[in-house]
Design an enzyme around this catalytic site. Structure first.
Site, short mmCIF file in Angstrom:
data_model
loop_
_atom_site.label_atom_id
_atom_site.label_comp_id
_atom_site.label_asym_id
_atom_site.label_seq_id
_atom_site.Cartn_x
_atom_site.Cartn_y
_atom_site.Cartn_z
N HIS A 1 38.34 48.52 36.20
CA HIS A 1 37.87 47.18 36.53
C HIS A 1 36.35 47.13 36.49
O HIS A 1 35.67 47.61 37.39
CB HIS A 1 38.40 46.77 37.92
CG HIS A 1 38.12 45.35 38.26
ND1 HIS A 1 37.75 44.94 39.52
CD2 HIS A 1 38.14 44.22 37.52
CE1 HIS A 1 37.57 43.63 39.52
NE2 HIS A 1 37.80 43.18 38.32
N ASN B 1 37.15 42.62 45.39
CA ASN B 1 37.71 41.27 45.54
C ASN B 1 38.54 41.16 46.81
O ASN B 1 38.54 40.13 47.48
CB ASN B 1 38.56 40.90 44.32
CG ASN B 1 37.69 40.73 43.09
OD1 ASN B 1 36.48 40.56 43.20
ND2 ASN B 1 38.29 40.80 41.91
N1 LIG Z 1 34.89 37.49 33.41
C1 LIG Z 1 34.83 38.21 34.51
O1 LIG Z 1 33.94 38.02 35.36
C2 LIG Z 1 35.80 39.32 34.73
C3 LIG Z 1 35.47 40.38 35.59
C4 LIG Z 1 36.37 41.44 35.73
C5 LIG Z 1 37.58 41.42 35.06
N2 LIG Z 1 37.89 40.36 34.24
C6 LIG Z 1 39.17 40.41 33.52
O2 LIG Z 1 38.92 40.82 32.18
C7 LIG Z 1 39.86 40.22 31.30
C8 LIG Z 1 39.15 39.46 30.24
O3 LIG Z 1 38.33 38.49 30.81
P1 LIG Z 1 37.14 37.78 30.03
O4 LIG Z 1 36.33 37.08 31.05
O5 LIG Z 1 36.48 38.75 29.12
O6 LIG Z 1 37.94 36.70 29.16
P2 LIG Z 1 37.46 35.96 27.84
O7 LIG Z 1 38.29 34.74 27.75
O8 LIG Z 1 35.98 35.82 27.82
O9 LIG Z 1 37.87 36.97 26.67
C9 LIG Z 1 39.16 37.31 26.37
C10 LIG Z 1 39.24 37.57 24.87
O10 LIG Z 1 40.48 38.15 24.55
C11 LIG Z 1 40.88 37.62 23.30
N3 LIG Z 1 42.31 37.85 23.09
C12 LIG Z 1 43.37 37.09 23.41
N4 LIG Z 1 44.51 37.70 23.04
C13 LIG Z 1 44.18 38.87 22.47
C14 LIG Z 1 44.91 39.94 21.89
N5 LIG Z 1 46.20 39.91 21.84
N6 LIG Z 1 44.22 40.99 21.42
C15 LIG Z 1 42.88 41.03 21.48
N7 LIG Z 1 42.14 40.04 22.00
C16 LIG Z 1 42.79 38.97 22.50
C17 LIG Z 1 40.47 36.19 23.36
O11 LIG Z 1 40.42 35.61 22.07
C18 LIG Z 1 39.10 36.32 24.03
O12 LIG Z 1 38.08 36.48 23.07
C19 LIG Z 1 40.76 39.39 32.20
O13 LIG Z 1 41.88 40.13 32.54
C20 LIG Z 1 39.90 39.10 33.42
O14 LIG Z 1 40.65 38.84 34.57
C21 LIG Z 1 37.03 39.33 34.04
#
Ligand SMILES: NC(=O)c1ccc[n+]([C@@H]2O[C@H](COP(=O)([O-])OP(=O)(O)OC[C@H]3O[C@@H](n4cnc5c(N)ncnc54)[C@H](O)[C@@H]3O)[C@@H](O)[C@H]2O)c1
Length: 648
Positions: free
Chosen positions: A139, A190
């Site tokens: 994470h 969290n």
């Molecule tokens: N943004 C944050 O602050 C944060 C912090 C910690 C964890 N997370 C977790 O990280 C993960 C991603 O979050 P994010 O903020 O980067 O989201 P995001 O929406 O910015 O990016 C996700 C990406 O994954 C792509 N995607 C969708 N299906 C896919 C597939 N099958 N194969 C490859 N790529 C695919 C999407 O097109 C998108 O570009 C989530 O699980 C979120 O909960 C987010």
């Protein structure tokens, strides 16, 4: 198993950052997304970030790092031969499990699968594969390049060896791993914030205070944003979904109140839709600080977080010191919940939790078993006995030739001295004391400051605690004069208050001509309390000491050299090179035992009558007379060669 190739799934906010930091550490990275435009956008973001890092001198070549990242749309190509897959795709359970099941067929059997999920159970995601023992949570925090924490979450079936490999990977990318030993909702960071979020909602739901009144209180305390403004900024929907999730998995007490449901229905999601708790249509809301209310107590939020942190320890999720590390690094806070708890009375925490539980009718605020049994202080004592292995606020670099750099390493806070930095400095001095490879120590600051002084965020609630805090700092700094090797302060920028006091306690001071030295305490209604009033007069005489300490006047490194505070001031662009030359010269020419004795005789001699000091000096002469180094010193002199001292 050694990790060489990493596949990052998703090129969004998190994925591109994970790919970037992995490539920076030398891994070959395949970054996969589902559309060319997403991959391109991710690569563009990485490029921009790398160029900035190169300009700041943090990496040698952006181009070389970029060569290590291979963007692709092809899942099979991405995961083929990968040793580690890190998934960062949208937070949708069915999507994640589908992708992991596909990867399971395409990846080699020994490949480790990691999810960056913020909320899902790692154990549940692992079930989509036939490698539950090789499935783990990694994470990261946003923005990945900046945030130093990575929670490493052990699922119910995760193998210990896999945890170890992932911990090593996290260290190799320059982050701090905190192992979450049990797969609990919210993990550590969290999860600990969840009850304070519930408290905020309860305050609004019961009409005790309005968002602006709460935010005004927090802003007055020095926070850049109040909690409601922050909720608007990150998105009301994110908070809403997290509350729903905790309501489902932990306790109905977390269920969002009606007002939040209504906001979601009305698309009032905060900044992104223009309206949330505040109206954002004309930009950032103006919070009227006059609205600060005494109907809430900011300490309540800390108390419910301490309670949750204690619960996590009781459940065996992590040790207190790891929880403190996670909270500090994951939320950029100066203190972790256990550090905060040590400045509060046990009864105060217990009583307040009971009051909150009954006032709001929420079981989640009821005191954890340890607090109920009044064993919190015992838990804190245990934490003291088991300090964290890692340094987080200082860095030690061995430069070779017997020279060791001790870097005060909180550059984003001008290396201000927190309680943790004090403790780590103490520990580092002990380490270097015994380290035979270190002949000379250079203390300097990361970034543009040496140290801008004490971290004023310190939570000290009683005058006597402040006495002890000052005594502790003074004692630790004093050890710089006692450690049996020369210590050079390389003053690379601001050296104010406690920062100046660290430099005063070193044996030699070298400064950039542009450095700024001073004791600003008098303007804050305090006094230079880590030896400033005592040491400065010894160093430079009463008249100059009065001038600096009484008026708070600041002087440059160049002036400090003229005053005799600094031994040498160098041009800024040559500073590092000159400091190193200076240290090398000492290592090459000076006998270690002689140096150890000389610095002690000078430092301690000033505290006793001269007659006593003279006797010590005579005895020390006898000590050096018996050393191999004395024979080598004389022999080299007659051989007309450089002596090769061994410290024997
Ligand atoms: N943004 C944050 O602050 C944060 C912090 C910690 C964890 N997370 C977790 O990280 C993960 C991603 O979050 P994010 O903020 O980067 O989201 P995001 O929406 O910015 O990016 C996700 C990406 O994954 C792509 N995607 C969708 N299906 C896919 C597939 N099958 N194969 C490859 N790529 C695919 C999407 O097109 C998108 O570009 C989530 O699980 C979120 O909960 C987010």
């Amino acid at each position: 198993m050694e990790i060489k190739k990493i596949a990052v799934l998703g090129a969004g906010d998190m994925g591109h950052g994970i790919a970037e930091v992995s490539a920076m550490a030398g891994y070959e990275v395949w970054m996969r997304d589902i559309k060319q435009e997403f991959v391109d956008k991710g690569m563009e973001r990485i490029k921009q970030s790398l160029v900035k890092l190169q300009e700041k001198g943090k990496i040698e070549s952006a181009e070389k790092v970029l060569e290590k990242i291979h963007p692709t749309l092809d899942l099979a190509e991405a995961v083929k031969d990968a040793d580690l897959i890190i998934e960062a795709i949208p937070e949708v359970f069915e999507l994640k499990t589908k992708v992991f099941a596909e990867c399971d067929k395409l990846a080699k059997p020994e490949c480790i699968f990691a999810s960056n999920t913020s909320t899902m159970k790692i154990t549940d995601l692992a079930k989509a594969t036939k490698r539950e023992d090789k499935f783990i949570g990694l994470h990261f925090f946003n923005p990945v390049v900046v945030m130093r924490l990575v929670e490493v979450i052990k699922g119910e079936k995760t193998n210990d060896e896999v945890v170890k490999i992932c911990v090593d990977y996290v260290k190799k990318i320059g982050k701090v791993p905190v192992v979450v030993r049990k797969d609990v909702p919210g993990f550590i960071v969290n999860r600990i914030q969840a009850p304070s979020g519930a408290l905020l909602m309860a305050i609004i739901d019961k009409g005790i205070a309005k968002p602006e009144e709460v935010d005004a209180v927090m802003r007055k305390m020095g926070l850049p944003m109040g909690p409601f403004e922050l909720m608007d900024f990150t998105g009301i929907d994110i908070f809403y979904h997290a509350s729903k999730y905790y309501g489902r998995t932990l306790s109905p007490d977390y269920e969002p109140p009606k007002i939040l449901e209504e906001m979601i229905k009305a698309n009032k999601l905060g900044k992104k839709t223009g309206k949330g708790w505040y109206d954002w249509s004309a930009g950032r809301p103006q919070i009227d600080l006059e609205k600060a209310t005494d109907k809430i107590s900011p300490l309540d939020f800390s108390i419910v977080e301490i309670n949750e942190a204690v619960r996590l320890v009781e459940m065996g999720v992590a040790e207190p010191q790891d929880i403190d590390t996670a909270i500090k690094l994951g939320l950029n806070r100066p203190f972790g919940p256990f550090e905060l708890a040590s400045s509060l009375e046990e009864d105060q925490i217990l009583n307040r939790l009971n009051e909150l539980a009954s006032q709001f009718g929420k079981k989640i605020f009821e005191p954890a078993e340890t607090i109920k049994a009044k064993k919190l202080k015992k838990l804190l004592e245990k934490k003291e006995e088991k300090p964290s292995e890692e340094f987080q606020t200082i860095k030690i670099e061995k430069l070779g030739d017997g020279i060791t750099k001790l870097i005060l390493n909180r550059p984003d806070r001008l290396n201000t001295i927190s309680v943790q930095l004090l403790d780590e400095l103490d520990k580092a001095i002990s380490m270097l004391w015994k380290d035979n490879e270190t002949r000379v120590i250079i203390i300097t600051g990361a970034g543009r400051a040496f140290s801008a002084g004490a971290d004023l965020g310190a939570t000290i609630t009683h005058p006597f605690d402040f006495v002890e805090h000052n005594r502790k700092g003074e004692r630790i700094f004093r050890r710089l004069g006692e450690i049996p090797k020369p210590v050079i302060a390389a003053i690379n920028g601001y050296a104010l208050g406690g920062g100046f006091e660290i430099a005063m306690n070193c044996d030699l001071r070298l400064a950039k001509k542009s450095a700024i030295l001073g004791l600003p305490e008098v303007g804050l209604g305090i006094i230079p309390g880590w030896s400033g009033t005592q040491r400065l007069a010894k160093l430079v005489g009463i008249s100059r000491a009065m001038q600096l300490a009484l008026t708070g006047e600041r002087i440059t490194g160049e002036e400090a050299e003229r005053w005799g505070i600094v031994n040498k001031a160098f041009d800024d662009d040559k500073f590092e090179e000159e400091v190193l030359k200076y240290a090398k010269n000492i290592v090459e020419r000076c006998a270690p035992i002689s140096m150890a004795l000389i610095k002690r005789l000078i430092n301690k001699g000033g505290e006793v009558p001269m007659d006593v000091g003279m006797e010590w000096e005579c005895t020390a002469c006898g000590v050096v007379f018996a050393t191999e180094d004395m024979r080598e010193g004389f022999s080299a002199f007659f051989r007309k060669e450089k002596p090769k001292f061994k410290g024997r």
